[in-house]
Motif scaffolding. Sequence first.
Motif, PDB file in Angstrom:
ATOM      1  N   SER A 119      39.635   5.384  50.927  1.00  0.00           N
ATOM      2  CA  SER A 119      40.341   4.540  49.909  1.00  0.00           C
ATOM      3  C   SER A 119      39.564   3.400  49.369  1.00  0.00           C
ATOM      4  O   SER A 119      39.365   3.237  48.156  1.00  0.00           O
ATOM      5  CB  SER A 119      41.770   3.993  50.592  1.00  0.00           C
ATOM      6  OG  SER A 119      42.714   5.101  50.881  1.00  0.00           O
ATOM      7  N   ALA A 120      38.913   2.787  50.215  1.00  0.00           N
ATOM      8  CA  ALA A 120      38.153   1.479  49.745  1.00  0.00           C
ATOM      9  C   ALA A 120      36.779   2.243  48.740  1.00  0.00           C
ATOM     10  O   ALA A 120      36.739   1.499  47.796  1.00  0.00           O
ATOM     11  CB  ALA A 120      37.684   0.850  51.052  1.00  0.00           C
ATOM     12  N   GLN A 121      36.335   3.322  49.137  1.00  0.00           N
ATOM     13  CA  GLN A 121      35.300   3.567  48.354  1.00  0.00           C
ATOM     14  C   GLN A 121      35.584   4.340  47.156  1.00  0.00           C
ATOM     15  O   GLN A 121      35.173   3.952  46.015  1.00  0.00           O
ATOM     16  CB  GLN A 121      34.403   4.894  49.126  1.00  0.00           C
ATOM     17  CG  GLN A 121      33.590   4.336  50.092  1.00  0.00           C
ATOM     18  CD  GLN A 121      32.779   5.391  50.671  1.00  0.00           C
ATOM     19  OE1 GLN A 121      33.078   6.794  50.772  1.00  0.00           O
ATOM     20  NE2 GLN A 121      31.404   4.984  51.134  1.00  0.00           N
ATOM     21  N   MET A 122      36.850   4.968  47.099  1.00  0.00           N
ATOM     22  CA  MET A 122      37.581   5.311  45.533  1.00  0.00           C
ATOM     23  C   MET A 122      37.896   4.147  44.788  1.00  0.00           C
ATOM     24  O   MET A 122      37.864   4.141  43.617  1.00  0.00           O
ATOM     25  CB  MET A 122      38.810   6.162  45.908  1.00  0.00           C
ATOM     26  CG  MET A 122      38.698   7.436  46.435  1.00  0.00           C
ATOM     27  SD  MET A 122      39.914   8.363  46.760  1.00  0.00           S
ATOM     28  CE  MET A 122      40.804   8.318  45.038  1.00  0.00           C
ATOM     29  N   ALA A 123      37.954   2.912  45.326  1.00  0.00           N
ATOM     30  CA  ALA A 123      38.728   1.663  44.825  1.00  0.00           C
ATOM     31  C   ALA A 123      37.290   0.960  44.368  1.00  0.00           C
ATOM     32  O   ALA A 123      37.381  -0.069  43.616  1.00  0.00           O
ATOM     33  CB  ALA A 123      39.449   0.820  45.624  1.00  0.00           C
ATOM     34  N   GLY A 124      36.098   1.497  44.489  1.00  0.00           N
ATOM     35  CA  GLY A 124      34.919   0.973  44.140  1.00  0.00           C
ATOM     36  C   GLY A 124      34.254   0.050  44.936  1.00  0.00           C
ATOM     37  O   GLY A 124      33.465  -0.738  44.507  1.00  0.00           O
ATOM     38  N   MET A 125      34.774  -0.208  46.505  1.00  0.00           N
ATOM     39  CA  MET A 125      34.426  -1.116  47.165  1.00  0.00           C
ATOM     40  C   MET A 125      33.085  -0.456  48.150  1.00  0.00           C
ATOM     41  O   MET A 125      32.982   0.773  48.146  1.00  0.00           O
ATOM     42  CB  MET A 125      35.326  -1.591  48.105  1.00  0.00           C
ATOM     43  CG  MET A 125      36.331  -2.309  47.295  1.00  0.00           C
ATOM     44  SD  MET A 125      37.848  -2.774  48.318  1.00  0.00           S
ATOM     45  CE  MET A 125      38.932  -3.713  46.916  1.00  0.00           C
ATOM     46  N   THR A 126      32.307  -1.391  48.627  1.00  0.00           N
ATOM     47  CA  THR A 126      31.136  -1.050  49.752  1.00  0.00           C
ATOM     48  C   THR A 126      32.040  -1.404  50.950  1.00  0.00           C
ATOM     49  O   THR A 126      32.328  -2.417  51.405  1.00  0.00           O
ATOM     50  CB  THR A 126      30.196  -1.981  49.566  1.00  0.00           C
ATOM     51  OG1 THR A 126      29.681  -1.617  48.081  1.00  0.00           O
ATOM     52  CG2 THR A 126      29.078  -1.366  50.297  1.00  0.00           C
ATOM     53  N   VAL A 127      31.992  -0.009  51.785  1.00  0.00           N
ATOM     54  CA  VAL A 127      32.555  -0.304  53.186  1.00  0.00           C
ATOM     55  C   VAL A 127      31.447  -0.881  54.193  1.00  0.00           C
ATOM     56  O   VAL A 127      30.300  -0.385  54.531  1.00  0.00           O
ATOM     57  CB  VAL A 127      32.947   1.004  53.572  1.00  0.00           C
ATOM     58  CG1 VAL A 127      33.588   1.263  55.108  1.00  0.00           C
ATOM     59  CG2 VAL A 127      34.004   1.683  52.708  1.00  0.00           C
ATOM     60  N   VAL A 128      31.937  -1.802  55.041  1.00  0.00           N
ATOM     61  CA  VAL A 128      31.219  -2.521  55.912  1.00  0.00           C
ATOM     62  C   VAL A 128      31.962  -2.059  57.370  1.00  0.00           C
ATOM     63  O   VAL A 128      33.143  -2.532  57.336  1.00  0.00           O
ATOM     64  CB  VAL A 128      30.778  -3.938  55.682  1.00  0.00           C
ATOM     65  CG1 VAL A 128      30.005  -4.430  56.982  1.00  0.00           C
ATOM     66  CG2 VAL A 128      30.179  -4.018  54.532  1.00  0.00           C
ATOM     67  N   ILE A 129      31.455  -1.457  58.246  1.00  0.00           N
ATOM     68  CA  ILE A 129      32.064  -1.026  59.429  1.00  0.00           C
ATOM     69  C   ILE A 129      32.119  -2.331  60.601  1.00  0.00           C
ATOM     70  O   ILE A 129      31.142  -2.880  60.691  1.00  0.00           O
ATOM     71  CB  ILE A 129      31.463   0.134  60.292  1.00  0.00           C
ATOM     72  CG1 ILE A 129      31.614   1.315  59.112  1.00  0.00           C
ATOM     73  CG2 ILE A 129      32.193   0.561  61.453  1.00  0.00           C
ATOM     74  CD1 ILE A 129      32.898   1.658  58.790  1.00  0.00           C
ATOM     75  N   VAL A 130      33.304  -2.478  61.337  1.00  0.00           N
ATOM     76  CA  VAL A 130      33.441  -3.333  62.100  1.00  0.00           C
ATOM     77  C   VAL A 130      33.466  -2.962  63.417  1.00  0.00           C
ATOM     78  O   VAL A 130      34.199  -1.857  63.658  1.00  0.00           O
ATOM     79  CB  VAL A 130      34.488  -4.216  61.882  1.00  0.00           C
ATOM     80  CG1 VAL A 130      34.878  -5.436  63.050  1.00  0.00           C
ATOM     81  CG2 VAL A 130      34.396  -5.213  60.705  1.00  0.00           C
ATOM     82  N   LYS A 131      32.691  -3.270  64.569  1.00  0.00           N
ATOM     83  CA  LYS A 131      32.823  -2.783  65.887  1.00  0.00           C
ATOM     84  C   LYS A 131      34.150  -3.058  66.740  1.00  0.00           C
ATOM     85  O   LYS A 131      34.946  -4.066  66.158  1.00  0.00           O
ATOM     86  CB  LYS A 131      31.570  -3.383  66.652  1.00  0.00           C
ATOM     87  CG  LYS A 131      30.480  -3.265  66.175  1.00  0.00           C
ATOM     88  CD  LYS A 131      29.324  -3.846  67.026  1.00  0.00           C
ATOM     89  CE  LYS A 131      27.982  -3.705  66.609  1.00  0.00           C
ATOM     90  NZ  LYS A 131      27.018  -4.412  67.243  1.00  0.00           N
ATOM     91  N   THR A 132      34.619  -2.196  67.476  1.00  0.00           N
ATOM     92  CA  THR A 132      35.581  -2.572  68.458  1.00  0.00           C
ATOM     93  C   THR A 132      34.805  -2.664  69.932  1.00  0.00           C
ATOM     94  O   THR A 132      33.932  -2.194  70.246  1.00  0.00           O
ATOM     95  CB  THR A 132      36.550  -1.646  68.564  1.00  0.00           C
ATOM     96  OG1 THR A 132      36.027  -0.171  68.742  1.00  0.00           O
ATOM     97  CG2 THR A 132      37.312  -1.307  67.181  1.00  0.00           C
ATOM     98  N   LEU A 133      35.977  -3.384  70.854  1.00  0.00           N
ATOM     99  CA  LEU A 133      35.626  -3.698  72.225  1.00  0.00           C
ATOM    100  C   LEU A 133      35.945  -2.573  73.071  1.00  0.00           C
ATOM    101  O   LEU A 133      36.640  -1.658  72.880  1.00  0.00           O
ATOM    102  CB  LEU A 133      36.129  -5.021  72.545  1.00  0.00           C
ATOM    103  CG  LEU A 133      35.822  -6.102  71.849  1.00  0.00           C
ATOM    104  CD1 LEU A 133      36.691  -7.550  72.350  1.00  0.00           C
ATOM    105  CD2 LEU A 133      34.423  -6.690  72.107  1.00  0.00           C
ATOM    106  N   PRO A 134      35.336  -2.357  74.319  1.00  0.00           N
ATOM    107  CA  PRO A 134      35.665  -1.328  75.132  1.00  0.00           C
ATOM    108  C   PRO A 134      37.149  -0.986  75.460  1.00  0.00           C
ATOM    109  O   PRO A 134      37.714   0.075  75.782  1.00  0.00           O
ATOM    110  CB  PRO A 134      34.914  -1.690  76.454  1.00  0.00           C
ATOM    111  CG  PRO A 134      33.864  -2.555  76.040  1.00  0.00           C
ATOM    112  CD  PRO A 134      34.550  -3.343  74.953  1.00  0.00           C
ATOM    113  N   ASP A 135      38.016  -2.191  75.261  1.00  0.00           N
ATOM    114  CA  ASP A 135      39.368  -2.067  75.583  1.00  0.00           C
ATOM    115  C   ASP A 135      40.107  -1.756  74.240  1.00  0.00           C
ATOM    116  O   ASP A 135      41.411  -1.691  74.231  1.00  0.00           O
ATOM    117  CB  ASP A 135      40.064  -3.294  75.938  1.00  0.00           C
ATOM    118  CG  ASP A 135      39.878  -4.744  75.090  1.00  0.00           C
ATOM    119  OD1 ASP A 135      39.313  -4.548  73.919  1.00  0.00           O
ATOM    120  OD2 ASP A 135      40.469  -5.675  75.553  1.00  0.00           O
ATOM    121  N   GLY A 136      39.443  -1.299  73.174  1.00  0.00           N
ATOM    122  CA  GLY A 136      40.141  -1.005  71.961  1.00  0.00           C
ATOM    123  C   GLY A 136      40.280  -2.065  70.888  1.00  0.00           C
ATOM    124  O   GLY A 136      40.510  -1.939  69.670  1.00  0.00           O
TER     125      GLY A 136
END
Length: 342
Positions: A119-136
């Motif tokens: 959805s973010a890419q369709m809206a013309g945005m650049t996606v930057v991934i955020v990490k998660t910790l081992p507990d989620g």
Amino acid sequence: VLAGRLQKGKQWYQRRVRACTMKLNATSELAPVSRPEFSNIHPFAPNHQTQGYAELIKELHDDLCEITGYDSISFQPNSGAQGEYAGLLAIKAYHEDIGEGHRNICLVPVSAHGTNPASAQMAGMTVVIVKTLPDGQIDMDDVREKCEKHSKNLSSIMITYPSTYGVFESGVRELCDLIHEHGGQVYLDGANMNAQVGLCKPGHFGSDVSHLNLHKTFCIPHGGGGPGVGPIGVKKHLAPFLPGHGIIPPMGTDAPGARPFGQISAAPYGSALILPISWAYIKLMGPEALRKATQVAILNANYMAKRLEPHYDILFKNENGMCAHEFIMDTRHFEGTTVGVM
């Protein structure tokens, strides 16, 4: 059941998510849909011929605002994914309105709903991934790092609460405050709203916009290609930018100060015919029963997790060893056998 594969370290594990479950589709909720007073109304009928629909939509609007903590609702999106797109376009229009249209970075944690980056890419945005910790939980240190790095261009973050890992983010208020400090908006995916109704309100802990999947939380049927409704709720500052319509302006979109970004569906209220189902569900349940439904959904998931725990690894839990309304069960030991896992 939604099947998928997620990466943990260098290994893969099977993901089982029951996010697309729904409440009982009671006959008393479904029956009004086949009445000609609802089913024979054309989407472009003049307002003086749709006063009953207008009253129903206004009541459902107010009920959903009360449930979510948002200030305004648009029923135009026809699905949750379309709601995401509409919500992001509202954020984009808001930033353009305040002279910050250059903001185009959307943070998306790996624990968010899979439709979010699309959805973010369709809206013309650049996606930057955020990490998660081992507990989620979302890695707040990584969020801070990405916010600092992209502060001038940060548009938004898209989180799912509770996450698709089946945990409530304990730092959700801190996360929302951090995004706002850097000029961004918080999109909270409402796919898992059936773990919040009556217990918490996304509009109260810092979210700016959410979509709601009426098939997951408010009883409309699901599957077979539709119809669907993915209404979006927004806080007051985003309300002027909700989708409008060129023929029949939806409620509030022709008011002074309204600046709709355009329209997201062909009809002003999307799949309006099935709104009576959600209206009836909320009215028949009432506040106490809606809360009870949420509590039972969480209780059921934890009961199943505890029953399965002696035999399978439950991958993500909170500090108390509990999950939200769903959980992920590790099935890697089935790989290489004749047993298939959905």
